[in-house]
Design a protein around this motif. Sequence first.
Motif, PDB file in Angstrom:
ATOM      1  N   GLU A  87      -2.202 -46.937 -16.947  1.00 37.47           N
ATOM      2  CA  GLU A  87      -2.214 -47.906 -17.460  1.00 37.47           C
ATOM      3  C   GLU A  87      -3.411 -48.924 -17.532  1.00 37.47           C
ATOM      4  O   GLU A  87      -4.770 -49.157 -18.392  1.00 37.47           O
ATOM      5  N   ASP A  88      -5.079 -48.704 -16.988  1.00 35.02           N
ATOM      6  CA  ASP A  88      -5.793 -48.647 -16.096  1.00 35.02           C
ATOM      7  C   ASP A  88      -7.103 -48.225 -17.316  1.00 35.02           C
ATOM      8  O   ASP A  88      -7.621 -48.848 -17.437  1.00 35.02           O
ATOM      9  N   ASP A  89      -6.624 -46.906 -17.964  1.00 31.92           N
ATOM     10  CA  ASP A  89      -6.921 -46.191 -19.277  1.00 31.92           C
ATOM     11  C   ASP A  89      -6.916 -47.407 -20.531  1.00 31.92           C
ATOM     12  O   ASP A  89      -6.156 -47.348 -20.906  1.00 31.92           O
TER      13      ASP A  89
END
Length: 117
Positions: A71-73
């Motif tokens: 989800e950091d992408d």
Amino acid sequence: MSDCLFRDLHIQHGDLVLDAGLNPTYLTERAVIAQDIVHAIIESGLANLLVSDRGTGVTADTQTRITLLVEDDLRIMPGTVKVEQVKAGQWWVFADTINFGPLSTAITTGTDGDNHG
């Protein structure tokens, strides 16, 4: 291919994939994102934890850590990431990209996952 937002060399099993003329092959768009996700998971060491866990209770924590990593992408839609075991030792990441729809990719150790659009 010049109209692509994302383009990268195709890496499989840690090696550059070549075409019949021994030229490097490329991935675009969703396949690039899937390949980047697999590389991030492998490089973080989380793939080894997930695949090697044999019911020690580490699995749920590792799945959460992988979910947060993916989800950091910025190309991934927050809240869409799922990490699932499809059978013993075989794990997949499912997510929706911002621009290219859903993707799924295998998590394996020592090799790159099979990228699917």
